[in-house]
Design a protein around this motif. Sequence first.
Motif, PDB file in Angstrom:
ATOM      1  N   MET A  15       0.831  -1.205   0.000  1.00  8.91           N
ATOM      2  CA  MET A  15       0.000   0.000   0.000  1.00  8.91           C
ATOM      3  C   MET A  15       0.860   1.248   0.000  1.00  8.91           C
ATOM      4  O   MET A  15       0.575   2.238  -0.680  1.00  8.91           O
ATOM      5  N   VAL A  16       1.932   1.212   0.786  1.00 13.78           N
ATOM      6  CA  VAL A  16       2.853   2.345   0.830  1.00 13.78           C
ATOM      7  C   VAL A  16       3.444   2.587  -0.552  1.00 13.78           C
ATOM      8  O   VAL A  16       3.562   3.723  -1.014  1.00 13.78           O
ATOM      9  N   ARG A  23      -4.869   0.642  -6.738  1.00 11.18           N
ATOM     10  CA  ARG A  23      -3.598   0.289  -7.377  1.00 11.18           C
ATOM     11  C   ARG A  23      -2.951  -0.898  -6.669  1.00 11.18           C
ATOM     12  O   ARG A  23      -2.386  -1.786  -7.306  1.00 11.18           O
ATOM     13  N   CYS A  24      -3.036  -0.932  -5.343  1.00  7.37           N
ATOM     14  CA  CYS A  24      -2.470  -2.046  -4.579  1.00  7.37           C
ATOM     15  C   CYS A  24      -3.198  -3.344  -4.925  1.00  7.37           C
ATOM     16  O   CYS A  24      -2.570  -4.394  -5.113  1.00  7.37           O
ATOM     17  N   LEU A  28      -1.528  -6.774  -6.635  1.00  9.84           N
ATOM     18  CA  LEU A  28      -1.532  -8.064  -5.957  1.00  9.84           C
ATOM     19  C   LEU A  28      -2.534  -9.051  -6.549  1.00  9.84           C
ATOM     20  O   LEU A  28      -2.558 -10.226  -6.156  1.00  9.84           O
ATOM     21  N   GLY A  29      -3.388  -8.579  -7.467  1.00  4.99           N
ATOM     22  CA  GLY A  29      -4.351  -9.462  -8.090  1.00  4.99           C
ATOM     23  C   GLY A  29      -5.477  -9.880  -7.165  1.00  4.99           C
ATOM     24  O   GLY A  29      -5.991 -11.008  -7.258  1.00  4.99           O
ATOM     25  N   VAL A  30      -5.883  -8.996  -6.243  1.00  5.48           N
ATOM     26  CA  VAL A  30      -6.992  -9.272  -5.323  1.00  5.48           C
ATOM     27  C   VAL A  30      -7.972  -8.113  -5.400  1.00  5.48           C
ATOM     28  O   VAL A  30      -7.750  -7.135  -6.116  1.00  5.48           O
ATOM     29  N   ASP A  33     -11.657  -4.674  -1.640  1.00  4.80           N
ATOM     30  CA  ASP A  33     -12.244  -5.003  -0.335  1.00  4.80           C
ATOM     31  C   ASP A  33     -11.292  -5.859   0.493  1.00  4.80           C
ATOM     32  O   ASP A  33     -11.200  -5.694   1.719  1.00  4.80           O
ATOM     33  N   GLU A  34     -10.586  -6.800  -0.159  1.00  2.94           N
ATOM     34  CA  GLU A  34      -9.631  -7.637   0.568  1.00  2.94           C
ATOM     35  C   GLU A  34      -8.482  -6.805   1.122  1.00  2.94           C
ATOM     36  O   GLU A  34      -8.026  -7.017   2.249  1.00  2.94           O
ATOM     37  N   ILE A  35      -8.007  -5.847   0.330  1.00  2.00           N
ATOM     38  CA  ILE A  35      -6.930  -4.970   0.798  1.00  2.00           C
ATOM     39  C   ILE A  35      -7.402  -4.158   1.993  1.00  2.00           C
ATOM     40  O   ILE A  35      -6.717  -4.071   3.030  1.00  2.00           O
ATOM     41  N   ALA A  36      -8.582  -3.555   1.872  1.00  2.18           N
ATOM     42  CA  ALA A  36      -9.118  -2.733   2.965  1.00  2.18           C
ATOM     43  C   ALA A  36      -9.322  -3.566   4.222  1.00  2.18           C
ATOM     44  O   ALA A  36      -9.046  -3.104   5.339  1.00  2.18           O
TER      45      ALA A  36
END
Length: 303
Positions: A15-16, A23-24, A28-30, A33-36
């Motif tokens: 994320m950084v 973009r993240c 990562l190909g996810v 919502d999964e990132i959040a």
Amino acid sequence: MQSPSLRQLDIFAQMVAAGSVARCADMLGVTADEIARDIASLEMRLGYRLFEDMSGSVRLTPAGRKTAQAMTLLSQDAPEDWDETAAPAEAPPQPPAPQRQTIMLAAPAPIFGHFQDALSAFEAANEDIAITLDLHVQSVTDAAAALREGRADIAYFYALEEPAGFASRYGWSEPLSLYAGATHPLAQADSVSREDLAVTPMLALERRNPMRHIIEDALARGRVQLGAPALESDDMFAVMTALRAGTGIFAAFGALARDLGRMDGIERLRLDSQLPAIEVRQALGARAAETPAVEALAEFLFL
């Protein structure tokens, strides 16, 4: 930094680098919502926010910048500083900054969350001092090694009592509590005994997580034996889902316990006798007396 899961820390680092949730997620190909979800779970574990806002271009909080800096030091790939925006950008060469005295502070990440404002105030009042964090220390063994090897000037650690043969002072105590879903029979009981707990499945952090060992030591001292683990995970959303489903009970202290206590559908168990508290203790390096700034910061954190 050993306490949060490696996956969550990797996503934080991504994320950084990416500068936005979208973009993240694409990198990562996810899904976004999964990132959040993973970032929110990590923030819950740490006890403080990492990003100001998760919409659009994300910006690190002051605590998030310190955490990112500490992670970079641990990976032995540390830049001089982190920009307020998460996404790194190419910058023209800058003139060398004036020499600053660096104080290395070692502490578990949730403890850093406890005094992040005090650290910011100390740095603002002492522009010639920079505070660098090492967030992997958990136990007295970790703290003693960090101070002995010169990796820390001040160390905070968890303990159940004052350790013998290691000079430290008591900071505060974090009560240990047990939680269950609101519909769980033990959550509705007026009093829960050790016998009740022994036959109830538990939810636990992963075995390699040092926080689990601290919790297990405290439970053993309180003569509490829980049932076999029904879930072992550092994913707090998975733990909360299992709690609300009545899968088992979960032990927590500190910022994590406070957050769980505010969650809908989760209740703190009313035990028939109190559990041991986890102490937070502070220790200084052997040469702290020769460095006034180190002693000043150590005292300031106690105000």
